[in-house]
Enzyme design. Structure first.
Site, mmCIF file in Angstrom:
data_model
loop_
_atom_site.group_PDB
_atom_site.id
_atom_site.type_symbol
_atom_site.label_atom_id
_atom_site.label_comp_id
_atom_site.label_asym_id
_atom_site.label_seq_id
_atom_site.Cartn_x
_atom_site.Cartn_y
_atom_site.Cartn_z
ATOM 1 N N HIS A 402 -5.976 18.468 20.331
ATOM 2 C CA HIS A 402 -6.559 19.077 21.251
ATOM 3 C C HIS A 402 -6.571 20.796 21.353
ATOM 4 O O HIS A 402 -6.991 21.534 22.290
ATOM 5 C CB HIS A 402 -6.281 18.552 22.676
ATOM 6 C CG HIS A 402 -6.685 17.383 23.307
ATOM 7 N ND1 HIS A 402 -7.761 17.257 23.874
ATOM 8 C CD2 HIS A 402 -5.844 16.313 22.999
ATOM 9 C CE1 HIS A 402 -7.809 15.855 24.086
ATOM 10 N NE2 HIS A 402 -6.603 15.352 23.576
ATOM 11 N N LYS A 603 -11.363 28.558 34.298
ATOM 12 C CA LYS A 603 -10.569 27.932 33.575
ATOM 13 C C LYS A 603 -9.186 28.441 33.438
ATOM 14 O O LYS A 603 -8.942 29.561 34.164
ATOM 15 C CB LYS A 603 -11.169 27.976 32.023
ATOM 16 C CG LYS A 603 -11.709 29.538 31.647
ATOM 17 C CD LYS A 603 -12.264 29.367 30.293
ATOM 18 C CE LYS A 603 -14.272 29.197 30.218
ATOM 19 N NZ LYS A 603 -14.362 28.020 29.580
ATOM 20 N N LYS A 609 -9.230 32.867 25.895
ATOM 21 C CA LYS A 609 -10.415 32.557 26.525
ATOM 22 C C LYS A 609 -11.207 33.902 27.176
ATOM 23 O O LYS A 609 -12.407 33.865 27.511
ATOM 24 C CB LYS A 609 -9.917 31.724 27.805
ATOM 25 C CG LYS A 609 -9.614 30.216 27.383
ATOM 26 C CD LYS A 609 -9.386 29.471 28.378
ATOM 27 C CE LYS A 609 -8.500 28.088 28.371
ATOM 28 N NZ LYS A 609 -9.509 26.756 27.948
ATOM 29 N N LYS A 718 -19.901 20.435 32.175
ATOM 30 C CA LYS A 718 -19.813 20.403 33.616
ATOM 31 C C LYS A 718 -21.115 21.113 34.060
ATOM 32 O O LYS A 718 -22.141 20.890 34.949
ATOM 33 C CB LYS A 718 -18.806 20.427 34.272
ATOM 34 C CG LYS A 718 -17.889 19.341 34.055
ATOM 35 C CD LYS A 718 -16.494 19.624 34.628
ATOM 36 C CE LYS A 718 -15.306 18.882 33.949
ATOM 37 N NZ LYS A 718 -13.969 19.352 33.900
#
Ligand code: NBG
Length: 870
Positions: A402, A603, A609, A718
């Protein structure tokens, strides 16, 4: 495949057979005794369902009376408790039926081993998945409550950090919905993910004490307990003419099972998440207690309970690290014993059959010790031979990677492993010997020097590159060698897994490597969290079948440019924005302009990120607004920017980023000249429930990781389902989302993954944009206060003597600002914006976790559906 056909069987309109539950007694009557109910309904089973025939309002009141001693005068929290305990019984009925069926059928099972399951709340999901929403909404109305408010009283089950844990939760929903025999296995942490609060704009962490009021969604299994040992010594003993290995642990605890039923949607299947709680071997160490040594007895208890106490303790200290390995072994050992004991009860010692009855998915490297544990159980406890055991083990296990972040690819010091799990260390050494020997033969063609180098590079046990004295066990390598299939979680990521992270292994076992692009459950993430949009979609498509078959959402494409439909679509978004505005008001006390573009980044906070890049663009926007005349400002696109997410408690730079967000917000939200046009809010304690409010309200969402760093991302999916436009880099699942939505509908910017290595080398000589330079001076100069605190942040991306801008913010800065201008231009054309928004939802069919799970089931698990009769 059989389950594909099953999926098509439900007809729109008519409730599926399992929904036609027993006739209900008129509302408002006295609760009936179970025996009386059975008399009334001659068709009832011999053992009637406990609450199926009791009207829900009465049942709720009964639960409150008999479980909590409450008699009227309820609070909302009471209403939640009464409702949940009532719903729980229906859930357990379905759970029992499913498991009776599976016991009879004995199908192959998938066991999803994961250190994290980020379940969020259960009430709404359970009533909707079981088809009880009408009944319970009405019941609560009768009692004077609204379902939505009651549901709000539930605490999140936050047994996970972020994407990986939430993915596991979505997978369970899909496994149940697709009738696949499958369970999740994990740890019942007493304290979940910390609660995040802000103190003067800085993150503070508070414990997540989530179990204090009891948990209606779990079932303690007092008959399911297994011993788990640690430490001690390993000996060889003669048994007849056979030599056996005996591990005598120096410490033992008991793993106590708790079942968390997982209801599928539109099916009678309810599967299971079994979580383990660590308890002491004996309630008290009686000998110590009798001798009056109370402290020692209590110590044993504390030591045992400490294992399942906290989710991922900080692993920056050796003690913390040890505890984490202990947790991993604890739940893997209990889970494997549990599966083997059920297997043996049916198939005795015919272990060659095990791969036909059970397979295990390792969710990242956390459960990798399963390779050695399954070997140990079959070798030492069951007495099988090495070769046979190795074949069985590698057939049963599969591994999902992951992350590409090197710090998250686990490596345990041999010393730690040998002390805590001496027998496992031995087994890993033997595996590695066999593996490297086999490699030697396989790499015969290479020149000797090259061959030695390659073998060393692929050895499961290797030197610590930062400390030559220390040897490490590389858990990812163990997982790759010990598994049948290895997969990444989005197309680009799976390529990185093959071409970079595990390239040596890929060259040897090309067919082992696969891609399984992530997905999210359309139940929780569209149908239940956005019922207004769901009902518009159902009304438009003329069916609700899209909830189980998201490819049907493509039917919305035909309406994307239809003005009347766009108006309805916009009205839903507006209502959802009003809800988020309410939340912002509650948290920050500010009213926001609800006509502004709602721009969201939620997040975990991480340098890769790049929330920092987002903040820089917000500061730039602020500065431009300041320069404008009032008339010019009126023409600008107003934005309400929201950032949310937790920083790991020991991640200093991430905490500084949070402070930068709050500091910039403090300045711009108060500025009378601009506050109508720009706001920035940090919403604390981001979790699953908060996401369920934020995502339906979002118009633009940001997924702006450095290309090649975000394995997939799942919130992007989403947002897409909820018709939210995306500004993003060519990274993770963004790429596939753009392909499905139409690349022109997505605001893509930034360098590509293939360029990163070279750009990193050249970053020192990169000519930064003058706007970038200006912003760096602003932050360094104290425009937002806290100058000293922000200095390391500036240095990390701008002072090449200190940091190296590893995530290349400077390189993507100009193209990011350009993409933001494109966003503004598009938002000014509302009809175009709405068209795109509809195209996002219409293109989200691929990203249902049902699709992902079907692929796992077909390509990796070879598990087929087994549906109980309703
Ligand atoms: C995360 C990745 C995400 C990905 C999820 C689920 C970890 C270790 N990894 O990009 O960062 O979407 O896993 O696969 O949490």
């Amino acid at each position: 495949m059989a389950y594909r056909q099953l999926q098509n069987h439900t007809t729109a309109g008519a409730p599926p057979a399992h929904r036609q539950i027993a006739p209900r007694v008129a509302l408002g009557r006295r609760p009936l005794r179970v025996s009386a109910v059975a008399e009334l309904d001659k068709t009832a089973a011999v053992v009637p369902e406990s609450t199926a025939l009791v009207p829900a309002p009465v049942d709720i009141a009964n639960k409150l009376r008999y479980l909590f001693g409450r008699n009227g005068d309820y609070t909302v929290a009471d209403a939640y408790q009464g409702t949940s305990w009532s719903v729980r019984e229906k859930l357990i009925d379905s759970f029992n039926k499913t498991h009776e069926h599976w016991k009879k059928e004995d199908p192959k099972f998938i066991y999803y081993l994961s250190a994290e399951f980020l379940m969020g709340r259960s009430l709404i999901n359970t009533v909707y998945n079981l088809g009880l929403e009408g009944e319970y909404a009405e019941a609560l109305n009768q009692l004077g409550y609204e379902m939505e408010k009651v549901a709000d009283a539930e605490r999140d089950a936050a047994l996970g950090n972020g994407g990986l844990g939430r993915l596991a939760a979505c997978f369970l929903d899909s496994i149940a919905t697709l009738d696949l025999p499958g369970w999740g296995y994990g740890i019942r942490y007493k304290y979940g993910m910390f609660k995040q609060a802000l103190k003067n704009g800085y993150q503070v962490e508070l414990p997540d004490i989530w179990l204090t009021k009891g948990n209606p969604w779990e079932l303690r299994r007092d008959d399911v307990k297994f011993e788990v040992g640690f430490g001690g010594r390993v000996e060889r003993r003669k048994q007849g003419n056979k030599e056996v290995t005996v591990w005598t642990p120096s410490e033992k605890v008991v793993a106590q099972a708790y079942d968390n039923p997982i209801p599928g949607f539109n099916t009678p299947t309810t599967s299971n998440l079994r979580l383990w709680d660590a308890v002491p071997l004996t309630e008290f160490d009686l000998s110590a207690f009798n001798a009056g040594d109370y402290d020692r007895a209590m110590l044993e208890r504390e030591r045992a309970e400490g294992i399942s106490a906290v989710l991922y303790p900080n692993d920056s200290t050796p003690e913390g690290k040890e505890l984490r390995l202990k947790q991993q072994y604890f739940f893997v050992c209990a889970s494997l014993q549990d599966v083997l004991s059920r297997f043996k009860a049916v198939h005795g010692n015919n272990f060659d059959l095990l791969p036909e009855k059970a397979c295990f998915q390792l969710n990242d490297t956390h459960p990798t010790i399963a390779v050695a544990e399954l070997m140990r159980l079959l070798l030492d406890v069951e007495g099988l031979d090495w070769d046979q055991v190795w074949t069985i083990t590698t057939k049963c296990l599969n591994y999902t990677n992951h992350t590409v972040m090197p710090e998250a690819l686990e490596k345990w010091p041999v010393k730690v492993m040998a002390k805590m799990l001496p027998r496992h260390m031995e087994i890993i050494e033997v595996i590695n010997e066999g593996w490297t020997k086999w490699l030697g033969g396989h790499l015969n063609d290479l020149a000797p020097e090259e061959r030695t180098k390659r073998i060393a590079a692929m050895s499961i046990i290797h030197e610590n590159p930062w400390n030559k004295e220390e040897m490490l066990v590389n858990m990812a390598y163990l997982a790759v060698v010990g598994s049948s299939a290895v997969n990444g979680v989005a197309a680009i990521h799976s390529n990185i897994v093959k071409d970079e992270i595990f390239n040596d292994f890929y060259q040897i076992f090309p067919s082992k490597f696969q891609n399984k692009t992530n997905g999210v459950t359309p139940r929780r993430w569209l149908a239940w969290c956005n019922p207004e949009l769901a009902s518009l979609i159902t009304g438009t498509l003329g069916t609700s079948e899209w909830i189980n078959d998201t490819e049907k959402l493509a039917g919305l494409r035909a309406y994307a440019s239809d003005k009347a439909f766009q108006a309805k679509w916009a009205a839903v978004k507006k209502a959802k924005k009003a809800k988020l505005a309410e939340l912002i008001k509650k948290v920050h006390g500010d009213e926001v302009n609800q006509n502004a573009l709602f721009d969201i980044q939620i997040k975990r906070i991480h340098e890769y990120k790049r929330q920092y890049l987002n903040v820089l663009s917000i500061i730039w926007r602020y500065k431009q607004l300041k320069k404008m005349s009032p008339e010019e400002r009126k023409k600008a696109v107003a934005r309400v920017c929201v950032i949310g997410g937790k920083a790991a408690s020991a991640y200093d730079m991430a905490k500084r980023i949070i402070r930068l967000v709050t500091a910039v917000g403090d300045v711009i939200n108060k500025d009378p000249e601009t506050k109508e046009y720009l706001r920035l809010y940090f919403l604390p304690d981001y979790n699953v429930s908060l996401a369920e409010t934020i995502i339906p309200a979002a118009e633009l969402s940001q997924h702006i990781s450095t290309a090649g760093t975000e394995a997939s991302g799942t919130s992007n999916m989403k947002f897409q389902m909820n018709g939210c436009l995306i500004i993003g880099t060519w990274d993770g699942a963004n790429i596939e989302i753009a392909e499905e939505t139409g690349i022109d509908n997505v605001f893509v910017f930034g360098v590509r993954a293939e360029e990163i290595t070279q750009l990193r080398k050249e970053r020192k000589n990169f000519k930064t944009d003058p706007r970038w330079d200006e912003l760096m001076r602003d932050i360094e100069g104290g425009m937002f206060g806290d100058k000293d605190y922000f200095k390391p942040l500036v240095d990390s991306v701008n002072n090449m003597k200190v940091g190296n801008d590893w995530f290349l913010l400077a390189n993507d800065f100009a193209s990011y600002l350009k993409a933001q201008e494109d966003v503004d231009a598009c938002y000014k054309d509302q009809s175009e914006w709405l068209r795109r928004s509809i195209m996002y939802t219409a293109g989200s069919g691929k990203f249902s976790s049902d699709r992902t799970i079907r692929e796992y089931a077909e390509d990796i698990w070879h598990v087929t559906p087994s549906r109980p009769t309703a």
